[in-house]
Design an enzyme around this catalytic site. Sequence first.
Site, PDB file in Angstrom:
ATOM      1  N   SER A  60      36.517  49.912  46.576  1.00  0.00           N
ATOM      2  CA  SER A  60      35.456  49.775  45.576  1.00  0.00           C
ATOM      3  C   SER A  60      34.745  48.434  45.737  1.00  0.00           C
ATOM      4  CB  SER A  60      36.127  49.870  44.190  1.00  0.00           C
ATOM      5  OG  SER A  60      35.316  49.380  43.181  1.00  0.00           O
ATOM      6  N   ILE A  62      32.999  44.992  46.203  1.00  0.00           N
ATOM      7  CA  ILE A  62      32.725  44.041  47.293  1.00  0.00           C
ATOM      8  C   ILE A  62      33.481  44.437  48.559  1.00  0.00           C
ATOM      9  CG2 ILE A  62      32.997  41.625  48.016  1.00  0.00           C
ATOM     10  CD1 ILE A  62      32.614  40.815  45.050  1.00  0.00           C
ATOM     11  N   SER A 190      36.398  33.280  43.010  1.00  0.00           N
ATOM     12  CA  SER A 190      35.377  33.592  42.005  1.00  0.00           C
ATOM     13  C   SER A 190      34.815  32.275  41.482  1.00  0.00           C
ATOM     14  CB  SER A 190      36.028  34.354  40.842  1.00  0.00           C
ATOM     15  OG  SER A 190      35.205  34.351  39.718  1.00  0.00           O
ATOM     16  N   TYR A 203      42.467  35.353  34.031  1.00  0.00           N
ATOM     17  CA  TYR A 203      41.747  35.543  35.301  1.00  0.00           C
ATOM     18  C   TYR A 203      41.395  34.175  35.900  1.00  0.00           C
ATOM     19  CZ  TYR A 203      38.059  37.352  38.451  1.00  0.00           C
ATOM     20  OH  TYR A 203      37.277  37.668  39.540  1.00  0.00           O
ATOM     21  N   LYS A 207      42.652  32.563  39.494  1.00  0.00           N
ATOM     22  CA  LYS A 207      41.713  32.159  40.559  1.00  0.00           C
ATOM     23  C   LYS A 207      41.795  30.645  40.822  1.00  0.00           C
ATOM     24  CE  LYS A 207      39.817  36.236  41.469  1.00  0.00           C
ATOM     25  NZ  LYS A 207      39.912  36.887  42.766  1.00  0.00           N
ATOM     26  N   SER A 239      29.714  45.593  40.879  1.00  0.00           N
ATOM     27  CA  SER A 239      30.986  46.229  41.298  1.00  0.00           C
ATOM     28  C   SER A 239      31.630  46.820  40.050  1.00  0.00           C
ATOM     29  CB  SER A 239      31.917  45.187  41.924  1.00  0.00           C
ATOM     30  OG  SER A 239      32.553  44.437  40.911  1.00  0.00           O
TER      31      SER A 239
HETATM   32  N1  LIG Z   1      32.143  41.496  41.098  1.00  0.00           N
HETATM   33  C1  LIG Z   1      32.127  40.264  40.652  1.00  0.00           C
HETATM   34  O1  LIG Z   1      31.293  39.889  39.815  1.00  0.00           O
HETATM   35  C2  LIG Z   1      33.129  39.276  41.192  1.00  0.00           C
HETATM   36  C3  LIG Z   1      32.851  37.925  41.008  1.00  0.00           C
HETATM   37  C4  LIG Z   1      33.753  37.009  41.487  1.00  0.00           C
HETATM   38  C5  LIG Z   1      34.881  37.421  42.158  1.00  0.00           C
HETATM   39  N2  LIG Z   1      35.127  38.747  42.327  1.00  0.00           N
HETATM   40  C6  LIG Z   1      36.346  39.122  43.044  1.00  0.00           C
HETATM   41  O2  LIG Z   1      36.010  40.071  44.030  1.00  0.00           O
HETATM   42  C7  LIG Z   1      37.166  40.825  44.365  1.00  0.00           C
HETATM   43  C8  LIG Z   1      36.767  42.295  44.460  1.00  0.00           C
HETATM   44  O3  LIG Z   1      36.417  42.759  43.176  1.00  0.00           O
HETATM   45  P1  LIG Z   1      35.157  43.712  42.913  1.00  0.00           P
HETATM   46  O4  LIG Z   1      34.166  42.901  42.195  1.00  0.00           O
HETATM   47  O5  LIG Z   1      34.763  44.399  44.124  1.00  0.00           O
HETATM   48  O6  LIG Z   1      35.800  44.708  41.835  1.00  0.00           O
HETATM   49  P2  LIG Z   1      36.215  46.250  41.942  1.00  0.00           P
HETATM   50  O7  LIG Z   1      35.028  47.066  42.267  1.00  0.00           O
HETATM   51  O8  LIG Z   1      36.933  46.546  40.673  1.00  0.00           O
HETATM   52  O9  LIG Z   1      37.233  46.292  43.158  1.00  0.00           O
HETATM   53  C9  LIG Z   1      38.532  45.794  43.015  1.00  0.00           C
HETATM   54  C10 LIG Z   1      39.375  46.264  44.190  1.00  0.00           C
HETATM   55  O10 LIG Z   1      40.698  45.738  44.030  1.00  0.00           O
HETATM   56  C11 LIG Z   1      41.629  46.789  44.221  1.00  0.00           C
HETATM   57  N3  LIG Z   1      42.852  46.583  43.449  1.00  0.00           N
HETATM   58  C12 LIG Z   1      42.985  46.472  42.111  1.00  0.00           C
HETATM   59  N4  LIG Z   1      44.280  46.377  41.774  1.00  0.00           N
HETATM   60  C13 LIG Z   1      44.983  46.439  42.937  1.00  0.00           C
HETATM   61  C14 LIG Z   1      46.362  46.423  43.258  1.00  0.00           C
HETATM   62  N5  LIG Z   1      47.321  46.331  42.313  1.00  0.00           N
HETATM   63  N6  LIG Z   1      46.725  46.502  44.556  1.00  0.00           N
HETATM   64  C15 LIG Z   1      45.795  46.619  45.526  1.00  0.00           C
HETATM   65  N7  LIG Z   1      44.469  46.645  45.286  1.00  0.00           N
HETATM   66  C16 LIG Z   1      44.081  46.569  44.005  1.00  0.00           C
HETATM   67  C17 LIG Z   1      40.893  48.038  43.735  1.00  0.00           C
HETATM   68  O11 LIG Z   1      41.408  49.208  44.374  1.00  0.00           O
HETATM   69  P3  LIG Z   1      42.447  50.250  43.729  1.00  0.00           P
HETATM   70  O12 LIG Z   1      42.127  50.380  42.281  1.00  0.00           O
HETATM   71  O13 LIG Z   1      42.196  51.505  44.522  1.00  0.00           O
HETATM   72  O14 LIG Z   1      43.812  49.676  43.992  1.00  0.00           O
HETATM   73  C18 LIG Z   1      39.491  47.774  44.247  1.00  0.00           C
HETATM   74  O15 LIG Z   1      39.358  48.214  45.575  1.00  0.00           O
HETATM   75  C19 LIG Z   1      38.196  40.511  43.279  1.00  0.00           C
HETATM   76  O16 LIG Z   1      39.145  39.614  43.805  1.00  0.00           O
HETATM   77  C20 LIG Z   1      37.396  39.825  42.206  1.00  0.00           C
HETATM   78  O17 LIG Z   1      38.166  38.928  41.470  1.00  0.00           O
HETATM   79  C21 LIG Z   1      34.272  39.684  41.855  1.00  0.00           C
END
Ligand SMILES: NC(=O)c1ccc[n+]([C@@H]2O[C@H](COP(=O)([O-])OP(=O)(O)OC[C@H]3O[C@@H](n4cnc5c(N)ncnc54)[C@H](OP(=O)(O)O)[C@@H]3O)[C@@H](O)[C@H]2O)c1
Length: 338
Positions: A60, A62, A190, A203, A207, A239
């Site tokens: 999902s 990023i 983040s 969170y 981080k 995301s």
């Molecule tokens: N989007 C933003 O605004 C933002 C900003 C700063 C940092 N980030 C960071 O970017 C990274 C990716 O997040 P995203 O924004 O792409 O959110 P997302 O769409 O919710 O994706 C999160 C991913 O993490 C996986 N995940 C969750 N729990 C897990 C577990 N127990 N074991 C293995 N995988 C797990 C999920 O897959 P499954 O559910 O299939 O396991 C999913 O593929 C995260 O580290 C987040 O903190 C995001």
Amino acid sequence: MSWDFLLLLLALFALLAFVVQLLRFLRADGDLTLLWAEWQGRRPEWELTDMVVWVTGASSGIGEELAYQLSKLGVSLVLSARRVQELERVKRRCLENGNLKGKDILVLPLDLTDISSHEVATKTVLQEFGKIDILVNNGGRSQRSLCVETSLDVYKELIKLNYLGTVSLTMCVLPHMIERKQGKIVTVNSFTGIVSVPLSSGYCASKHALRGFFNSLRAELFEYPGIVVSNIFPGPVQSNIVKNALTNDVTQSVGSDPDQPNKMATSRCARLMLVSMANDLKEVWIGEQPFLLVAYLWQYMPTWGMWLMNILGKKIIKNFKGGLGTFSYANTWRTKHD
Ligand SMILES: NC(=O)c1ccc[n+]([C@@H]2O[C@H](COP(=O)([O-])OP(=O)(O)OC[C@H]3O[C@@H](n4cnc5c(N)ncnc54)[C@H](OP(=O)(O)O)[C@@H]3O)[C@@H](O)[C@H]2O)c1
């Protein structure tokens, strides 16, 4: 030419340079080193081809978008997360749009909180591809709840997943990179690993902990200049992160995010991540204004940063308590100026 005239010319030149930098900063969607690397540095298309890249959180957001962009570069991909069906969907799209054959993509289900499984997972990747060039520690979850209302289980879960899960997988891959004296460990942190915001105390803590860990690790790896430890700090990006964020109860998630349009496009974030990988940048900030400005303020003028966060925090908490559904920081900023 008189000295006075020369000095005036110099002052004008300095002023012009300052104005140009200011304009660049106001339009920036990443830190200035990153944007310089994008303009003048090594291109991902030249540097990353033929590498074996393991992406966690690839089902999902990023991680998914990064997988699509990596698949166009001709790398071998390992896609990990918990939901196998979603990973298979991502694999299919990588094969449709990318530059890969089926054998170049391994779907490897992985729960980051199941630390006992990480060693076997690492061996599986090495058996399949013989090496790991890049580990992208991307999987993670966020939080939206007030500290005083939040169960300790939420804090335990966030540390277990975002921090310990990431550290554990890195420790499994590291001996292999040390043996080869090369590799890249890229961790998606983040802005909340730099700036502490309300409603995300657990969170932010997870981080901040990651930032401390990986900066220490980099310093310890001084004998291995071929191993690059990169911390990527994104601001709000489109995301499912807010939808999947934990609430004050570890069994509940937020469930929706009406604010996607106000965030940075996932494709832009993934592209800038590739630029940082190609150029071995160690600390990378990816985010649009005004979030970038807040990060700079917090890092270089923390008193001002905290003063600003108190003002913004009041609005964020007021919206949250009023049930306005404003779970997103991007939305809070926007409504302030509407
Ligand atoms: N989007 C933003 O605004 C933002 C900003 C700063 C940092 N980030 C960071 O970017 C990274 C990716 O997040 P995203 O924004 O792409 O959110 P997302 O769409 O919710 O994706 C999160 C991913 O993490 C996986 N995940 C969750 N729990 C897990 C577990 N127990 N074991 C293995 N995988 C797990 C999920 O897959 P499954 O559910 O299939 O396991 C999913 O593929 C995260 O580290 C987040 O903190 C995001």
